[in-house]
Design an enzyme around this catalytic site. Structure first.
Site, PDB file in Angstrom:
ATOM      1  N   HIS A  97      59.544  -1.725   8.251  1.00 24.74           N
ATOM      2  CA  HIS A  97      58.310  -1.816   8.357  1.00 24.74           C
ATOM      3  C   HIS A  97      57.639  -0.796   8.332  1.00 24.74           C
ATOM      4  O   HIS A  97      58.178   0.394   8.329  1.00 24.74           O
ATOM      5  CB  HIS A  97      58.098  -2.627   9.614  1.00 24.74           C
ATOM      6  CG  HIS A  97      58.529  -1.782  10.948  1.00 24.74           C
ATOM      7  ND1 HIS A  97      59.497  -2.025  11.637  1.00 24.74           N
ATOM      8  CD2 HIS A  97      57.816  -0.715  11.343  1.00 24.74           C
ATOM      9  CE1 HIS A  97      59.557  -1.044  12.555  1.00 24.74           C
ATOM     10  NE2 HIS A  97      58.739  -0.383  12.398  1.00 24.74           N
TER      11      HIS A  97
HETATM   12  P1  TYD Z   1      61.037  -3.662  15.761  1.00 29.90           P
HETATM   13  O1  TYD Z   1      59.873  -2.742  16.067  1.00 29.90           O
HETATM   14  O2  TYD Z   1      60.830  -4.554  14.538  1.00 29.90           O
HETATM   15  O3  TYD Z   1      62.330  -2.893  15.572  1.00 29.90           O
HETATM   16  P2  TYD Z   1      63.135  -1.968  14.748  1.00 29.90           P
HETATM   17  O4  TYD Z   1      61.942  -1.408  13.856  1.00 29.90           O
HETATM   18  O5  TYD Z   1      63.988  -0.920  15.468  1.00 29.90           O
HETATM   19  O6  TYD Z   1      63.906  -2.887  13.880  1.00 29.90           O
HETATM   20  O7  TYD Z   1      61.008  -4.452  17.218  1.00 29.90           O
HETATM   21  C1  TYD Z   1      62.130  -5.430  17.568  1.00 29.90           C
HETATM   22  C2  TYD Z   1      61.793  -6.471  18.462  1.00 29.90           C
HETATM   23  O8  TYD Z   1      61.330  -5.876  19.562  1.00 29.90           O
HETATM   24  C3  TYD Z   1      60.363  -7.292  18.105  1.00 29.90           C
HETATM   25  O9  TYD Z   1      60.476  -8.356  18.513  1.00 29.90           O
HETATM   26  C4  TYD Z   1      59.318  -6.668  19.003  1.00 29.90           C
HETATM   27  C5  TYD Z   1      60.153  -5.822  20.055  1.00 29.90           C
HETATM   28  N1  TYD Z   1      59.319  -4.762  20.683  1.00 29.90           N
HETATM   29  C6  TYD Z   1      58.553  -4.683  21.938  1.00 29.90           C
HETATM   30  O10 TYD Z   1      58.425  -5.846  22.671  1.00 29.90           O
HETATM   31  N2  TYD Z   1      58.113  -3.775  22.375  1.00 29.90           N
HETATM   32  C7  TYD Z   1      58.330  -2.336  21.629  1.00 29.90           C
HETATM   33  O11 TYD Z   1      57.715  -1.340  22.007  1.00 29.90           O
HETATM   34  C8  TYD Z   1      58.987  -2.297  20.387  1.00 29.90           C
HETATM   35  C9  TYD Z   1      59.388  -1.179  19.554  1.00 29.90           C
HETATM   36  C10 TYD Z   1      59.785  -3.538  20.052  1.00 29.90           C
END
Ligand code: TYD
Length: 139
Positions: free
Chosen positions: A58
């Site tokens: 992302h």
């Molecule tokens: P995401 O940012 O997509 O993780 P990565 O980039 O590591 O794969 O987040 C994964 C899930 O966690 C998504 O459902 C949102 C949640 N999340 C939170 O609730 N708070 C946060 O600070 C972060 C980073 C993620």
């Protein structure tokens, strides 16, 4: 022009963080306005990452982050819509500053790796581009 359109991979710097060395181990302490180029609003960390898994995938519209391999190692693929670069992180005293408008993927996690992230904003799903083609279109 929208600032988010202008960011490039060269804006994502690798920062040497302070390390206090001691025969019993090391300490890295990070404070707003000293080692970090933005006020920290949120800290999170990724751990227990199964072998072969990838994270990220992302870009952010406004969020700035510092990514640190607090333990173990992994690669960060950066993509500004024009160029790509892979940064290997494997030292707890090195941080990768990712500015807004940069697509990132985290991959090749070593066993037991811990990815520590310092973030400039609280969590907001509306700040994400999760679709690569929409990101490219925006850039
Ligand atoms: P995401 O940012 O997509 O993780 P990565 O980039 O590591 O794969 O987040 C994964 C899930 O966690 C998504 O459902 C949102 C949640 N999340 C939170 O609730 N708070 C946060 O600070 C972060 C980073 C993620």
């Amino acid at each position: 022009m929208d600032k988010r359109l202008e960011t490039r991979i060269k804006d994502c710097e690798v920062l040497q963080l302070p390390k206090i060395h001691n025969r019993a181990g090391n300490i890295t302490a990070l404070e707003n306005e000293h080692s970090i180029p933005f006020p920290i609003k949120r800290v999170y960390y990724l751990y227990d990452i199964p072998g072969g898994e990838e994270r990220g995938g992302h870009a952010h519209k406004n969020l700035e982050q510092i990514i640190i391999a607090a333990s173990g190692a992994f690669d960060v693929l950066l993509d500004d819509g024009n160029q790509r670069k892979i940064v290997h992180l494997d030292r707890p005293y090195v941080g990768l500053h990712i500015v807004p408008g940069i697509w990132r993927e985290l991959l090749n996690f070593s066993s037991g790796a811990v990815c520590l992230v310092l973030a400039s904003l609280k969590y907001d799903e509306a700040d994400y581009w999760r679709d690569y083609n929409s990101f490219l279109k925006f850039k």
